[in-house]
Design a protein around this motif. Structure first.
Motif, PDB file in Angstrom:
ATOM      1  N   PHE A 485       0.867  -1.180   0.000  1.00 13.22           N
ATOM      2  CA  PHE A 485       0.000   0.000   0.000  1.00 13.22           C
ATOM      3  C   PHE A 485       0.901   1.227   0.000  1.00 13.22           C
ATOM      4  CE2 PHE A 485      -4.380  -1.449   0.730  1.00 13.22           C
ATOM      5  CZ  PHE A 485      -4.140  -2.815   0.848  1.00 13.22           C
ATOM      6  N   ALA A 486       0.688   2.108  -0.976  1.00  9.64           N
ATOM      7  CA  ALA A 486       1.525   3.304  -1.074  1.00  9.64           C
ATOM      8  C   ALA A 486       0.639   4.540  -1.031  1.00  9.64           C
ATOM      9  CB  ALA A 486       2.322   3.276  -2.373  1.00  9.64           C
ATOM     10  N   THR A 487       1.124   5.599  -0.380  1.00  9.67           N
ATOM     11  CA  THR A 487       0.289   6.795  -0.219  1.00  9.67           C
ATOM     12  C   THR A 487       0.981   8.043  -0.737  1.00  9.67           C
ATOM     13  OG1 THR A 487       1.188   7.189   1.977  1.00  9.67           O
ATOM     14  CG2 THR A 487      -0.865   5.920   1.857  1.00  9.67           C
ATOM     15  N   GLN A 488       0.153   8.975  -1.142  1.00 11.43           N
ATOM     16  CA  GLN A 488       0.616  10.328  -1.455  1.00 11.43           C
ATOM     17  C   GLN A 488      -0.405  11.242  -0.773  1.00 11.43           C
ATOM     18  OE1 GLN A 488      -1.002  12.020  -4.873  1.00 11.43           O
ATOM     19  NE2 GLN A 488       0.830  13.120  -5.539  1.00 11.43           N
ATOM     20  N   VAL A 522      -1.278  -1.087  -4.191  1.00 14.82           N
ATOM     21  CA  VAL A 522      -2.534  -0.350  -4.012  1.00 14.82           C
ATOM     22  C   VAL A 522      -2.161   1.092  -3.687  1.00 14.82           C
ATOM     23  CG1 VAL A 522      -4.636  -0.104  -2.636  1.00 14.82           C
ATOM     24  CG2 VAL A 522      -3.742  -2.392  -3.138  1.00 14.82           C
ATOM     25  N   LEU A 523      -2.666   2.017  -4.491  1.00  9.24           N
ATOM     26  CA  LEU A 523      -2.332   3.430  -4.285  1.00  9.24           C
ATOM     27  C   LEU A 523      -3.464   4.157  -3.562  1.00  9.24           C
ATOM     28  CD1 LEU A 523      -0.994   4.091  -7.890  1.00  9.24           C
ATOM     29  CD2 LEU A 523       0.398   4.112  -5.801  1.00  9.24           C
ATOM     30  N   GLU A 524      -3.099   4.926  -2.532  1.00  5.54           N
ATOM     31  CA  GLU A 524      -4.056   5.830  -1.886  1.00  5.54           C
ATOM     32  C   GLU A 524      -3.451   7.221  -2.037  1.00  5.54           C
ATOM     33  OE1 GLU A 524      -4.504   4.415   2.133  1.00  5.54           O
ATOM     34  OE2 GLU A 524      -5.030   2.410   1.426  1.00  5.54           O
ATOM     35  N   ASN A 525      -3.975   7.985  -2.976  1.00  3.21           N
ATOM     36  CA  ASN A 525      -3.272   9.205  -3.385  1.00  3.21           C
ATOM     37  C   ASN A 525      -4.238  10.297  -3.817  1.00  3.21           C
ATOM     38  OD1 ASN A 525      -3.897   7.332  -5.381  1.00  3.21           O
ATOM     39  ND2 ASN A 525      -2.440   8.170  -6.831  1.00  3.21           N
ATOM     40  N   GLY A 526      -3.697  11.528  -3.792  1.00  4.12           N
ATOM     41  CA  GLY A 526      -4.527  12.675  -4.142  1.00  4.12           C
ATOM     42  C   GLY A 526      -4.666  12.882  -5.630  1.00  4.12           C
TER      43      GLY A 526
END
Ligand code: BGC
Length: 741
Positions: A485-488, A522-526
């Motif tokens: 899981f990767a975030t921005q 899995v991307l959680e990003n703006g």
């Protein structure tokens, strides 16, 4: 252009005095009288208003930071006190687009906000509005708007500062997550749906930030410079179409300048275009502290927002422009009384149109479960499957070990920061961090890991926090599948320096992918991010900021319980060099003439650039085919119909997209999105989709003739899976036409 009236509620009373009474007490004779229009009702009420009361209505108080709250305020972003003798209810204005922002009423100087101390939220966050745009489904937007409008109404709020529709000219914009992507038609259909949903709950929605407030860097000083034709065909077209669809009660003018004139002082934008050409009947409120003097009234602004109740000061300046300065201007005749009457008329007519008089907000408990399901459904429709090699997804039911890595995926999902932030019910998943200024970094308490465990009861799921790539790789190595899981995190007030995932996450993904050939990201990003590791992983799931039940939605997609159906509402560039402006600078002028109306995919197509993922792209666990194209054109009325078939193994939703090209070199780019529909199909099932093209999408804006102009000629029509993948080709023979601006 025709502007229908804002949605009306059943009303019989003729005056505000009577509306303040219960309808039951009216005599049958009066109750039978015909319904007056919102404009007639506003007109009647206005006749009874003293000047002082009119002046009272053209400012809202900002009680976010003040310790001295005016009586009657619930402590939200804006408050216009009631005028009981005229039966006019207070306006309680609150943010906004993804849910009810929590403004703690006791947040005075030096105090910690109540929600931080108590850790309790009171509203359901939707996924980011960009995620809702990725659903390509206006009904999802409507349901979300209806849900957050209902929650607002139950918390005493009757104005939601929602409807953000600034086009993604700048994917590094910290507020990209609050907006609706790069295409005017898609953005408008989604915004229109959300606004209609909110207003169905007798809560006024704004549309914002008018106009061209497309970056946060120097947001209160920068001038967005662009030619008239280009802005009419891009950013302004998005507003125009969304206003026609949603009928928002109010338009919020932005902080920035357009062509060197502040948005809220901009007569051309406000009086000539919005109220003139588009005949917008509602009121223009400023963004908080975006007023620049009493001249704003003559430019077309109707209300100054964010006035400090104790001092009468507007944010960042001295007296609010519509406080003492307006009073003096009225006395001197510099602002005629008729202008003040028009300002108040516009506010009142929207209040009537949305039903604020008859349906006062009432404090009632929320239906937490039902609202969370609305949010989950929106997330499920907005998640985009970007890559799926070797049919890595959906995950096999007989997996023995799954490694989950990073992003606090054991407890929650990330949300965006700023005024759109929603403090979730039950409090954040981990203690919120205040950074870098007044924004909070919040994880919604919806754990993808727990949700996955429920759907894969026989699998052993191990978690690693991802802080050490080598350690994460070791965990990944011993698992059947590794999911990183990767975030921005993005927020209002600050742009991203570039499109890279922050905090060394690219190295983390590299390490995991090297350790396990079955890796999923899995991307959680703006907004759009670069993916230097793309070729090394099997699957990529774009989950955006997925909201209250984001964990469940992600797990549903990973396991196939949900067949992904989101499509990108923004282009993902390979890198910043492909953008019209490779860097965001500190300059006080930003030149949008570089791309003009060719925003997003149109720029990539015009410049023949290969993006990482194109606008409109998204995979499914099924496959869809298109056939039987029919294009019919009568004058400027073009209808495109075709058959969509589910030729894959399972039920799913598809988004066929219709693109049109203008003849010769007339268009700003090779093609424009001209229509789309979200279609749900069983395996083997087919359906005929019919799309009528808005004539403005066949036209160019003729500045000297002050009109939309359609050239006679042959217009190529293409139907496809994305802006770069066309299946059907035809053409429409269109007659020359002009339309009012
Ligand atoms: C934001 C608006 C918001 C307002 C009130 C401003 O800083 O730009 O979008 O509605 O604050 O919170």
């Amino acid at each position: 252009m025709k502007l229908a009236h804002l949605p009306r509620t059943a009303v019989f009373a003729r005056t505000a005095l009577f509306t303040a009474l219960s309808l039951a007490s009216l005599t049958p004779a009066l109750a039978d009288q015909p319904v007056s229009s919102p404009d007639q009702r506003a007109e009647q009420l206005l006749k009874r208003m003293p000047l002082q009361d009119m002046q009272h209505m053209v400012q809202s108080y900002n009680d976010m930071m003040t310790s001295k709250q005016p009586p009657g305020s619930i402590g939200a972003a804006g408050y216009v006190p009631a005028l009981p003798k005229l039966g006019i209810p207070a306006l309680q204005e609150n943010d906004a687009g993804i849910g009810v922002h929590n403004y703690p009423i006791d947040q005075g100087p030096g105090k910690q906000p109540a929600h931080v101390r108590g850790e309790a939220g009171n509203a359901t966050p939707l996924p980011s509005t960009l995620a809702i745009a990725a659903s390509w489904n206006p009904q999802v937007a409507y349901a979300g708007g209806r849900m957050i409008g209902g929650e607002a109404h139950r918390q005493g709020i009757n104005v939601l500062l929602a409807g953000g529709i600034n086009l993604t000219r700048e994917p590094r914009d910290g507020r990209t997550f609050e907006y609706l992507g790069e295409d005017p038609l898609l953005a408008a259909r989604i915004d229109g749906g959300e606004i209609r949903g909110i207003q169905s709950q007798h809560v006024i929605s704004t549309i914002k930030h008018y106009a061209l407030n497309d970056q946060e860097t120097n947001r209160t000083t920068v001038s967005a410079n662009i030619g008239e034709q280009a802005m009419r065909e891009s950013d302004l077209l998005a507003f125009e179409l969304a206003i026609e669809d949603g009928h928002p009660g109010s338009v919020m003018c932005g902080y920035n300048k357009v062509n060197s004139v502040w948005d809220c002082s901009n007569k051309h934008l406000l009086s000539d275009i919005l109220k003139g050409d588009w005949k917008y009947p509602g009121w223009v409120m400023t963004d908080w502290g975006a007023d620049h003097g009493v001249q704003d009234a003559m430019a077309g602004t109707d209300q100054v927002s964010g006035v400090d109740h104790s001092t009468g000061f507007s944010l960042g300046q001295n007296f609010s422009s519509f406080g003492p300065p307006l009073q003096q201007a009225l006395e001197k005749g510099e602002v005629p009384k008729s202008r003040l009457e028009d300002m108040v008329h516009r506010i009142l007519r929207s209040m009537y149109a949305v039903g604020l008089f008859e349906h006062p907000p009432e404090t009632k408990p929320l239906d937490v479960e039902a609202d969370a399901l609305v949010s989950q459904h929106a997330a499920e429709e907005g998640i985009v499957l970007l890559k799926n090699e070797h049919a890595q997804l959906p995950l096999h039911k007989d997996l023995k070990t799954v490694a989950i890595i990073g992003a606090h995926a054991d407890v929650g999902v990330l949300s965006g920061g700023g005024s759109a932030e929603v403090w979730p019910i039950g409090g954040p998943a981990i203690p919120a961090v205040k950074t870098p200024d007044w924004q909070w970094k919040v994880y919604d308490p919806s754990s993808p890991m727990k949700a996955l465990q429920k759907l894969l009861p026989n699998a052993k799921i191990v978690y690693d926090d991802g802080s050490d790539p080598a350690k994460a790789a070791a965990v990944a190595k011993s698992a059947d599948v590794a999911i990183v899981f990767a975030t921005q995190w993005t927020c209002e007030g600050v742009d991203q320096p570039n499109l890279a995932l922050p905090d060394n996450q690219d190295a983390l993904i590299d390490a995991v992918a090297a350790a396990n050939t079955h890796s999923v990201v899995v991307l959680e990003n703006g907004g759009p991010v670069k993916m230097p590791w793309l070729s090394k992983v099997d699957a990529v799931v774009e989950a955006w900021f997925p909201g209250a039940r984001g964990g469940e939605a992600i797990a549903g997609v990973l396991t196939g319980k949900v067949n992904p159906s989101g499509r990108l509402p923004v282009t993902f560039p390979q890198d910043e060099q492909q953008l019209p402006r490779p860097q965001i600078t500190n300059a006080l002028d930003v030149d949008y003439n570089i791309e003009g109306a060719a925003v997003g995919y149109k720029w990539f197509d015009k410049k023949n650039l290969q993006p990482l993922f194109p606008f409109g792209f998204g995979l499914s666990y099924s496959r869809f085919d298109y056939s039987d194209l029919h294009v019919s054109a009568q004058g400027d009325h073009v209808t495109v119909s075709f058959k969509v078939s589910n030729v894959g193994p399972r039920e799913g939703k598809d988004v066929p997209q219709v693109y049109v090209s203008l003849p010769g070199d007339l268009g700003e780019a090779p093609h424009r999105l001209a229509g789309f529909e979200k279609v749900s199909l069983q395996p083997g099932q087919s359906r005929t989709v019919s799309v009528t093209i808005d004539p403005r999408l066949l036209a160019t804006f003729d500045v000297s003739g002050h009109q939309w102009k359609i050239a006679a000629g042959s217009y190529p029509i293409q139907v496809g899976h994305s802006s770069r993948d066309f299946v059907l080709k035809g053409e429409a023979t269109v007659a020359a036409a002009t339309m009012a601006p």
